[in-house]
Design a protein around this motif. Structure first.
Motif, PDB file in Angstrom:
ATOM      1  N   LEU A  68     -27.997 -30.508  61.648  1.00 36.96           N
ATOM      2  CA  LEU A  68     -27.491 -30.194  60.314  1.00 36.96           C
ATOM      3  C   LEU A  68     -26.675 -28.919  60.439  1.00 36.96           C
ATOM      4  O   LEU A  68     -27.216 -27.878  60.844  1.00 36.96           O
ATOM      5  CB  LEU A  68     -28.658 -29.986  59.341  1.00 36.96           C
ATOM      6  CG  LEU A  68     -29.711 -31.103  59.353  1.00 36.96           C
ATOM      7  CD1 LEU A  68     -30.874 -30.759  58.430  1.00 36.96           C
ATOM      8  CD2 LEU A  68     -29.084 -32.449  58.968  1.00 36.96           C
ATOM      9  N   ALA A  69     -25.387 -28.993  60.144  1.00 36.94           N
ATOM     10  CA  ALA A  69     -24.513 -27.852  60.435  1.00 36.94           C
ATOM     11  C   ALA A  69     -23.550 -27.571  59.291  1.00 36.94           C
ATOM     12  O   ALA A  69     -22.372 -27.297  59.505  1.00 36.94           O
ATOM     13  CB  ALA A  69     -23.750 -28.093  61.751  1.00 36.94           C
ATOM     14  N   VAL A  70     -24.068 -27.628  58.063  1.00 41.52           N
ATOM     15  CA  VAL A  70     -23.253 -27.237  56.904  1.00 41.52           C
ATOM     16  C   VAL A  70     -23.605 -25.804  56.519  1.00 41.52           C
ATOM     17  O   VAL A  70     -24.538 -25.214  57.065  1.00 41.52           O
ATOM     18  CB  VAL A  70     -23.473 -28.184  55.692  1.00 41.52           C
ATOM     19  CG1 VAL A  70     -22.945 -29.570  55.986  1.00 41.52           C
ATOM     20  CG2 VAL A  70     -24.949 -28.232  55.303  1.00 41.52           C
ATOM     21  N   LEU A  71     -22.875 -25.237  55.577  1.00 46.27           N
ATOM     22  CA  LEU A  71     -23.161 -23.876  55.118  1.00 46.27           C
ATOM     23  C   LEU A  71     -24.395 -23.900  54.201  1.00 46.27           C
ATOM     24  O   LEU A  71     -24.670 -24.924  53.561  1.00 46.27           O
ATOM     25  CB  LEU A  71     -21.946 -23.312  54.366  1.00 46.27           C
ATOM     26  CG  LEU A  71     -20.672 -23.177  55.221  1.00 46.27           C
ATOM     27  CD1 LEU A  71     -19.470 -22.825  54.338  1.00 46.27           C
ATOM     28  CD2 LEU A  71     -20.858 -22.132  56.314  1.00 46.27           C
ATOM     29  N   PRO A  72     -25.127 -22.773  54.135  1.00 45.76           N
ATOM     30  CA  PRO A  72     -26.366 -22.774  53.337  1.00 45.76           C
ATOM     31  C   PRO A  72     -26.166 -23.273  51.903  1.00 45.76           C
ATOM     32  O   PRO A  72     -26.969 -24.058  51.396  1.00 45.76           O
ATOM     33  CB  PRO A  72     -26.797 -21.299  53.364  1.00 45.76           C
ATOM     34  CG  PRO A  72     -26.201 -20.752  54.614  1.00 45.76           C
ATOM     35  CD  PRO A  72     -24.921 -21.500  54.826  1.00 45.76           C
ATOM     36  N   HIS A  73     -25.069 -22.862  51.240  1.00 47.20           N
ATOM     37  CA  HIS A  73     -24.903 -23.258  49.833  1.00 47.20           C
ATOM     38  C   HIS A  73     -24.531 -24.736  49.685  1.00 47.20           C
ATOM     39  O   HIS A  73     -24.557 -25.277  48.588  1.00 47.20           O
ATOM     40  CB  HIS A  73     -23.879 -22.348  49.124  1.00 47.20           C
ATOM     41  CG  HIS A  73     -22.461 -22.590  49.539  1.00 47.20           C
ATOM     42  ND1 HIS A  73     -21.864 -21.927  50.582  1.00 47.20           N
ATOM     43  CD2 HIS A  73     -21.527 -23.449  49.068  1.00 47.20           C
ATOM     44  CE1 HIS A  73     -20.623 -22.358  50.729  1.00 47.20           C
ATOM     45  NE2 HIS A  73     -20.394 -23.275  49.821  1.00 47.20           N
ATOM     46  N   GLY A  87     -39.863 -40.350  62.119  1.00 41.90           N
ATOM     47  CA  GLY A  87     -40.005 -39.666  63.402  1.00 41.90           C
ATOM     48  C   GLY A  87     -38.697 -39.131  63.980  1.00 41.90           C
ATOM     49  O   GLY A  87     -38.685 -38.543  65.069  1.00 41.90           O
ATOM     50  N   GLN A  88     -37.588 -39.293  63.270  1.00 41.23           N
ATOM     51  CA  GLN A  88     -36.284 -38.824  63.789  1.00 41.23           C
ATOM     52  C   GLN A  88     -36.287 -37.290  63.877  1.00 41.23           C
ATOM     53  O   GLN A  88     -36.730 -36.619  62.942  1.00 41.23           O
ATOM     54  CB  GLN A  88     -35.190 -39.279  62.820  1.00 41.23           C
ATOM     55  CG  GLN A  88     -33.781 -39.103  63.327  1.00 41.23           C
ATOM     56  CD  GLN A  88     -32.784 -39.824  62.401  1.00 41.23           C
ATOM     57  OE1 GLN A  88     -32.988 -39.905  61.182  1.00 41.23           O
ATOM     58  NE2 GLN A  88     -31.718 -40.336  62.987  1.00 41.23           N
ATOM     59  N   GLU A  89     -35.824 -36.768  65.011  1.00 46.04           N
ATOM     60  CA  GLU A  89     -35.848 -35.306  65.188  1.00 46.04           C
ATOM     61  C   GLU A  89     -34.647 -34.663  64.485  1.00 46.04           C
ATOM     62  O   GLU A  89     -33.526 -35.183  64.525  1.00 46.04           O
ATOM     63  CB  GLU A  89     -35.821 -34.949  66.689  1.00 46.04           C
ATOM     64  CG  GLU A  89     -35.898 -33.452  66.913  1.00 46.04           C
ATOM     65  CD  GLU A  89     -36.242 -33.063  68.340  1.00 46.04           C
ATOM     66  OE1 GLU A  89     -36.368 -33.954  69.211  1.00 46.04           O
ATOM     67  OE2 GLU A  89     -36.369 -31.844  68.569  1.00 46.04           O
ATOM     68  N   VAL A  90     -34.888 -33.507  63.861  1.00 54.40           N
ATOM     69  CA  VAL A  90     -33.834 -32.798  63.135  1.00 54.40           C
ATOM     70  C   VAL A  90     -33.721 -31.385  63.685  1.00 54.40           C
ATOM     71  O   VAL A  90     -34.734 -30.705  63.911  1.00 54.40           O
ATOM     72  CB  VAL A  90     -34.169 -32.743  61.620  1.00 54.40           C
ATOM     73  CG1 VAL A  90     -33.210 -31.822  60.878  1.00 54.40           C
ATOM     74  CG2 VAL A  90     -34.129 -34.137  61.010  1.00 54.40           C
ATOM     75  N   ALA A  91     -32.473 -30.950  63.929  1.00 52.97           N
ATOM     76  CA  ALA A  91     -32.224 -29.565  64.341  1.00 52.97           C
ATOM     77  C   ALA A  91     -31.293 -28.952  63.308  1.00 52.97           C
ATOM     78  O   ALA A  91     -30.170 -29.421  63.123  1.00 52.97           O
ATOM     79  CB  ALA A  91     -31.569 -29.531  65.717  1.00 52.97           C
ATOM     80  N   SER A  92     -31.767 -27.929  62.622  1.00 53.43           N
ATOM     81  CA  SER A  92     -30.908 -27.286  61.626  1.00 53.43           C
ATOM     82  C   SER A  92     -30.336 -25.995  62.196  1.00 53.43           C
ATOM     83  O   SER A  92     -31.074 -25.131  62.661  1.00 53.43           O
ATOM     84  CB  SER A  92     -31.716 -26.966  60.366  1.00 53.43           C
ATOM     85  OG  SER A  92     -30.931 -26.141  59.521  1.00 53.43           O
ATOM     86  N   VAL A  93     -29.015 -25.888  62.151  1.00 54.32           N
ATOM     87  CA  VAL A  93     -28.383 -24.609  62.540  1.00 54.32           C
ATOM     88  C   VAL A  93     -27.949 -23.850  61.286  1.00 54.32           C
ATOM     89  O   VAL A  93     -27.267 -22.834  61.359  1.00 54.32           O
ATOM     90  CB  VAL A  93     -27.176 -24.805  63.503  1.00 54.32           C
ATOM     91  CG1 VAL A  93     -27.585 -25.561  64.749  1.00 54.32           C
ATOM     92  CG2 VAL A  93     -26.024 -25.508  62.817  1.00 54.32           C
ATOM     93  N   ILE A 102     -35.773 -27.010  54.894  1.00 52.28           N
ATOM     94  CA  ILE A 102     -35.107 -28.182  55.488  1.00 52.28           C
ATOM     95  C   ILE A 102     -36.007 -29.406  55.350  1.00 52.28           C
ATOM     96  O   ILE A 102     -35.544 -30.501  55.045  1.00 52.28           O
ATOM     97  CB  ILE A 102     -34.761 -27.910  56.985  1.00 52.28           C
ATOM     98  CG1 ILE A 102     -33.808 -26.713  57.105  1.00 52.28           C
ATOM     99  CG2 ILE A 102     -34.155 -29.146  57.646  1.00 52.28           C
ATOM    100  CD1 ILE A 102     -32.470 -26.873  56.405  1.00 52.28           C
ATOM    101  N   ALA A 103     -37.316 -29.206  55.547  1.00 44.92           N
ATOM    102  CA  ALA A 103     -38.261 -30.322  55.421  1.00 44.92           C
ATOM    103  C   ALA A 103     -38.215 -30.858  53.993  1.00 44.92           C
ATOM    104  O   ALA A 103     -38.172 -32.070  53.768  1.00 44.92           O
ATOM    105  CB  ALA A 103     -39.666 -29.854  55.773  1.00 44.92           C
ATOM    106  N   ASP A 104     -38.168 -29.933  53.017  1.00 42.41           N
ATOM    107  CA  ASP A 104     -38.141 -30.349  51.613  1.00 42.41           C
ATOM    108  C   ASP A 104     -36.829 -31.084  51.288  1.00 42.41           C
ATOM    109  O   ASP A 104     -36.827 -32.133  50.640  1.00 42.41           O
ATOM    110  CB  ASP A 104     -38.312 -29.093  50.732  1.00 42.41           C
ATOM    111  CG  ASP A 104     -38.124 -29.418  49.267  1.00 42.41           C
ATOM    112  OD1 ASP A 104     -38.736 -30.401  48.818  1.00 42.41           O
ATOM    113  OD2 ASP A 104     -37.346 -28.722  48.580  1.00 42.41           O
TER     114      ASP A 104
END
Ligand SMILES: NC(=O)c1ccc[n+]([C@@H]2O[C@H](COP(=O)([O-])OP(=O)(O)OC[C@H]3O[C@@H](n4cnc5c(N)ncnc54)[C@H](OP(=O)(O)O)[C@@H]3O)[C@@H](O)[C@H]2O)c1
Length: 260
Positions: A68-73, A87-93, A102-104
């Motif tokens: 996930l690589a969008v801006l916070p807003h 079960g899909q893995e998520v990496a938030s930058v 991010i989980a929510d």
């Protein structure tokens, strides 16, 4: 392995270029169309990259790991409608947003990790900080310059706040170059001289294995000019100013996490 990127801006581009340069074993990279100039260029350059107009298609195609690589807003609007696979893995930058947010926002049931990469991952030259262990992400970022896995939110913040010193790194050199200019040195000569001085010192820091107090002492004869500069810098509050600046960023990040 199949990877997806929701948000194809500067940092997503750097990670993808790094993965391609490192020849990381990935079968397919799915990217969202925005920013279109970046996503089209990536797809033209690398056979493994495919652009998808719909973010849900990126999630579906990047089945093993989705960045996930969008801006916070932008996060709420972009992430809420997405449906992640079991079960899909998520990496938030995404800067400042903690894993819980991010989980929510995603409802993802697989492992969720915050990653803080820097643009030089494109050249395999930046150490990436992770919020917790992840076999996949550790293997990946190790290839892009190295990885540090943190144990707590405070440790993650303390490790990543110095990344906001990038402007100050150049600002410090700007001050030195301006000072040289006032003494009659041309801008191009001053910049060439100072940037190479900082580069060689940074290399010494990475390669010597010595601590910073050891390096400072090794580069400062007692009563000499280097010692004088550091003493005058500290006497005039230089150390306190830097500490205060980092504390202020920490305060902002904690406030943003509370609000999230
Ligand atoms: N750059 C860094 O050094 C760095 C380092 C670590 C972490 N980060 C974090 O990484 C995140 C991205 O940063 P960045 O520097 O790459 O910013 P960026 O270049 O602005 O990337 C954000 C991307 O999200 C896209 N986007 C916006 N709305 C979208 C939507 N509805 N669907 C799909 N994509 C959408 C934007 O497209 P458009 O251009 O079309 O709006 C843009 O490509 C931020 O949260 C930042 O805090 C950045």
């Amino acid at each position: 392995m199949k990877i997806g990127f929701v948000g194809t801006g500067d940092i997503a581009e750097a990670i993808i270029k790094g993965l391609m340069r490192a020849d990381f074993p990935v079968d397919k990279i799915a990217v969202s169309a925005r920013s279109r100039a970046i996503s089209s260029e990536l797809a033209e350059t690398y056979e493994k990259v495919t652009v998808y107009e719909d973010n849900q298609d990126v999630v579906d195609a990047g089945s093993d790991l989705v960045f996930l690589a969008v801006l916070p807003h932008q996060a709420e609007e972009v992430l809420r409608p997405l449906r992640f696979h079991d079960g899909q893995e998520v990496a938030s930058v995404i800067g400042t947003l903690p894993v819980e947010t991010i989980a929510d926002l995603t409802g993802a049931t697989g492992s969720i990790t915050r990653a803080v990469p820097l643009p030089p991952v494109a050249d395999l030259r930046a150490v990436t900080v992770l919020s917790g262990p992840s076999e996949r992400l550790e293997a990946m970022f190790e290839k892009l310059g190295g990885v540090i896995v943190t144990q707590s939110f405070d440790e993650l913040n303390a490790l990543t706040i110095p990344t906001t010193l990038m402007g100050t790194f150049f600002g410090l050199q700007e001050i030195v170059v301006d000072w040289m200019g006032q003494k009659g040195v041309g801008e191009a000569d001053a910049r060439k001289f100072v940037s190479n001085l900082f580069l060689s010192l940074a290399r010494t820091g990475v390669e010597s294995g010595q601590t910073f107090p050891e390096l400072r002492k090794a580069h400062s004869t007692p009563g000499g000019l280097n010692a004088q500069i550091f003493d005058v810098f500290v006497e005039n509050g230089g150390d306190k100013a830097l500490t205060k600046a980092m504390d202020s960023v920490m305060g902002r990040i904690l406030a943003a996490s509370d609000k999230a």
